[in-house]
Design a protein around this motif. Structure first.
Motif, PDB file in Angstrom:
ATOM      1  N   PHE A   1      28.930  68.413  23.591  1.00 31.70           N
ATOM      2  CA  PHE A   1      30.138  68.434  24.409  1.00 31.70           C
ATOM      3  C   PHE A   1      30.841  67.095  24.224  1.00 31.70           C
ATOM      4  O   PHE A   1      30.184  66.050  24.197  1.00 31.70           O
ATOM      5  N   ALA A   2      32.155  67.143  24.079  1.00 34.94           N
ATOM      6  CA  ALA A   2      32.912  65.919  23.811  1.00 34.94           C
ATOM      7  C   ALA A   2      34.009  65.721  24.855  1.00 34.94           C
ATOM      8  O   ALA A   2      34.448  66.666  25.506  1.00 34.94           O
ATOM      9  N   LYS A   3      34.444  64.467  24.971  1.00 36.08           N
ATOM     10  CA  LYS A   3      35.475  64.127  25.951  1.00 36.08           C
ATOM     11  C   LYS A   3      36.315  62.973  25.415  1.00 36.08           C
ATOM     12  O   LYS A   3      35.783  62.016  24.853  1.00 36.08           O
ATOM     13  N   ILE A   4      37.616  63.087  25.580  1.00 41.35           N
ATOM     14  CA  ILE A   4      38.538  62.034  25.152  1.00 41.35           C
ATOM     15  C   ILE A   4      38.788  61.096  26.332  1.00 41.35           C
ATOM     16  O   ILE A   4      39.002  61.544  27.458  1.00 41.35           O
ATOM     17  N   GLU A   5      38.758  59.796  26.063  1.00 39.67           N
ATOM     18  CA  GLU A   5      39.117  58.810  27.079  1.00 39.67           C
ATOM     19  C   GLU A   5      40.313  58.014  26.580  1.00 39.67           C
ATOM     20  O   GLU A   5      40.466  57.784  25.369  1.00 39.67           O
ATOM     21  N   HIS A   6      41.150  57.581  27.512  1.00 43.71           N
ATOM     22  CA  HIS A   6      42.392  56.897  27.153  1.00 43.71           C
ATOM     23  C   HIS A   6      42.395  55.411  27.511  1.00 43.71           C
ATOM     24  O   HIS A   6      43.327  54.696  27.153  1.00 43.71           O
ATOM     25  N   HIS A   7      41.379  54.966  28.234  1.00 45.31           N
ATOM     26  CA  HIS A   7      41.340  53.570  28.661  1.00 45.31           C
ATOM     27  C   HIS A   7      40.032  52.924  28.216  1.00 45.31           C
ATOM     28  O   HIS A   7      39.020  53.593  28.024  1.00 45.31           O
ATOM     29  N   ARG A   8      40.094  51.612  28.063  1.00 43.98           N
ATOM     30  CA  ARG A   8      38.888  50.845  27.759  1.00 43.98           C
ATOM     31  C   ARG A   8      39.003  49.507  28.482  1.00 43.98           C
ATOM     32  O   ARG A   8      40.060  48.874  28.457  1.00 43.98           O
TER      33      ARG A   8
ATOM     34  N   GLY B   1      49.841  37.419  30.518  1.00 47.20           N
ATOM     35  CA  GLY B   1      49.899  36.253  31.395  1.00 47.20           C
ATOM     36  C   GLY B   1      48.744  36.137  32.360  1.00 47.20           C
ATOM     37  O   GLY B   1      48.736  35.262  33.222  1.00 47.20           O
ATOM     38  N   GLN B   2      47.744  37.004  32.218  1.00 48.75           N
ATOM     39  CA  GLN B   2      46.573  36.968  33.105  1.00 48.75           C
ATOM     40  C   GLN B   2      45.315  36.609  32.312  1.00 48.75           C
ATOM     41  O   GLN B   2      45.145  37.048  31.162  1.00 48.75           O
ATOM     42  N   ARG B   3      44.452  35.803  32.924  1.00 46.70           N
ATOM     43  CA  ARG B   3      43.173  35.478  32.284  1.00 46.70           C
ATOM     44  C   ARG B   3      42.347  36.754  32.133  1.00 46.70           C
ATOM     45  O   ARG B   3      42.191  37.518  33.078  1.00 46.70           O
ATOM     46  N   ILE B   4      41.822  36.984  30.936  1.00 44.73           N
ATOM     47  CA  ILE B   4      41.017  38.189  30.699  1.00 44.73           C
ATOM     48  C   ILE B   4      39.676  38.047  31.405  1.00 44.73           C
ATOM     49  O   ILE B   4      38.968  37.042  31.257  1.00 44.73           O
ATOM     50  N   VAL B   5      39.339  39.057  32.199  1.00 44.96           N
ATOM     51  CA  VAL B   5      38.069  39.073  32.928  1.00 44.96           C
ATOM     52  C   VAL B   5      37.385  40.416  32.706  1.00 44.96           C
ATOM     53  O   VAL B   5      38.008  41.390  32.275  1.00 44.96           O
ATOM     54  N   GLN B   6      36.094  40.441  32.979  1.00 44.91           N
ATOM     55  CA  GLN B   6      35.337  41.680  32.861  1.00 44.91           C
ATOM     56  C   GLN B   6      35.932  42.747  33.785  1.00 44.91           C
ATOM     57  O   GLN B   6      36.240  42.491  34.944  1.00 44.91           O
ATOM     58  N   GLY B   7      36.109  43.966  33.238  1.00 41.34           N
ATOM     59  CA  GLY B   7      36.652  45.061  34.023  1.00 41.34           C
ATOM     60  C   GLY B   7      38.150  45.259  33.868  1.00 41.34           C
ATOM     61  O   GLY B   7      38.677  46.312  34.248  1.00 41.34           O
ATOM     62  N   MET B   8      38.848  44.256  33.311  1.00 43.78           N
ATOM     63  CA  MET B   8      40.296  44.382  33.100  1.00 43.78           C
ATOM     64  C   MET B   8      40.549  45.419  32.009  1.00 43.78           C
ATOM     65  O   MET B   8      39.884  45.422  30.968  1.00 43.78           O
ATOM     66  N   LEU B   9      41.502  46.331  32.233  1.00 43.62           N
ATOM     67  CA  LEU B   9      41.835  47.334  31.230  1.00 43.62           C
ATOM     68  C   LEU B   9      42.522  46.692  30.041  1.00 43.62           C
ATOM     69  O   LEU B   9      43.384  45.817  30.196  1.00 43.62           O
ATOM     70  N   LYS B  10      42.161  47.115  28.846  1.00 43.20           N
ATOM     71  CA  LYS B  10      42.765  46.583  27.635  1.00 43.20           C
ATOM     72  C   LYS B  10      44.135  47.208  27.407  1.00 43.20           C
ATOM     73  O   LYS B  10      44.338  48.386  27.667  1.00 43.20           O
TER      74      LYS B  10
END
Length: 345
Positions: free
Chosen positions: A127-134, A192-201
């Motif tokens: 079974f497969a699933k497409i995701e749009h965010h990382r 303009g924001q510092r990249i942190v864990q959990g931030m969407l790419k």
């Protein structure tokens, strides 16, 4: 294209259910405010719009004779590069078509037979699933290299709280200016924001998750892509038996399938073989880049710089620049990015 195959990993012992993993794959459908029409459902080789409950039921029921210490399923993650996604024009339907095509490649990469015939995609329960965010992970180099700034910011914020509660004396405004300065100085920023864990790419982050039962669709044969046997034959009970799964074969087939299906002109540095050769012989890898026609070489360098990999300021374009130190620096960077699935080539 960056593809990974991993066994079920849920703690010291393998869970007897796929429910937790399927729930994890439902995370985008659980975003507050998302419309039902915008939700991505599971699909397989023949069907669309399969519910998560059906996926759990099918995977959990297909585990005959598997021991508690054996994985019940495997996961494949398919991560197209930004160049490949651009070719797909953000089409979920194209990603579905591609998934169904590479699952044929997956089946044909087994050096196994069922009932005296080669394995085919109809033998695979998946079974497969497409995701749009990382989201950025703690293992991403951007998060790691921002961490000293994050630690200092947290320390200063704690000082502000203590001053507000009367536990410490100090100038809150001065500390807040220090925090603002650190936020701006962090080496990796997004909008303009510092990249942190959990931030969407940012950008198109479409990718595919595939959950595959360890057992074939009849629940009779164990099909492990994690087999340590690439492609071989062994004599068992006086009979020659085929065994193994060839990952290299699968990765290369998946790449060729994409190129053929979408008429994609793949640059040298985008190929699986080139990346594999880089790990074994960086000097040969960069020598090959130097030998490309001018337009292809320019694109190769452009792609490398756009991957997000922390490359050194100079990409070696002559033999004189191919120093051992430079090669090791680039090699370490690419391997780190690959492991965090952030590599984009």
């Amino acid at each position: 294209m960056y593809i990974t195959i991993t066994p079920q990993k849920l703690g010291a012992n393998y869970s007897q259910s796929a429910a937790d993993y399927v729930d994890y794959l439902e995370k985008e459908n659980q975003i507050p405010g998302i419309e039902e029409r915008d939700q991505e459902l599971f699909f397989n080789q023949e069907e669309d719009e399969i519910s998560p409950e059906e996926v759990v039921k099918e995977i959990d029921a297909n585990t005959a004779k598997l021991e508690k210490n054996e994985p019940k399923f495997y996961s494949i993650t398919v991560n197209p590069s930004q160049y490949e996604l651009k070719k797909l024009q953000n089409s979920s339907e194209a990603l579905k078509q591609y998934t169904r095509a590479i699952m044929k490649d997956y089946a044909s990469s087994f050096n196994r037979e069922i009932n005296s015939r080669p394995i085919n995609v109809n033998d695979i329960k998946y079974f497969a699933k497409i995701e749009h965010h990382r989201a950025f992970k703690g293992t991403d180099f951007q998060v790691k290299e921002n961490q000293p700034y994050a630690s200092k910011i947290l320390q200063l914020k704690n000082e502000v709280r203590k001053i507000e509660h009367g536990e410490l004396e100090g100038d809150i405004k001065a500390i807040e200016l220090q925090i603002l300065k650190l936020e701006r100085e962090a080496p990796h920023q997004q909008n303009g924001q510092r990249i942190v864990q959990g931030m969407l790419k940012d950008g198109n982050q479409n990718h595919i998750h595939i959950i595959i039962s360890r057992k074939d669709i009849s629940n009779s044969h164990s099909l492990s892509p994690g087999s340590k046997y690439k492609s071989s034959e062994v004599l068992m009970n006086g009979k020659l038996v085929k065994r193994g799964f060839n990952r290299d074969d699968f990765f290369q087939k998946a790449e060729k399938t994409f190129d053929k299906q979408f008429q994609y002109q793949r640059n040298f540095v985008e190929t699986y073989r080139a990346r594999k050769d880089f790990v074994k012989s960086p000097k040969t890898y960069f020598s090959a880049i130097m030998g490309l026609p001018a337009s292809e070489k320019a694109l190769a360098i452009k792609i490398l710089r756009e991957t997000g990999i922390p490359l050194p300021p100079v990409i070696p374009l002559s033999k004189a620049q191919l120093s051992v130190k430079l090669i090791k620096t680039i090699q370490k960077s690419i391997l780190t990015a690959s492991r965090s699935a952030s590599i984009g080539i």
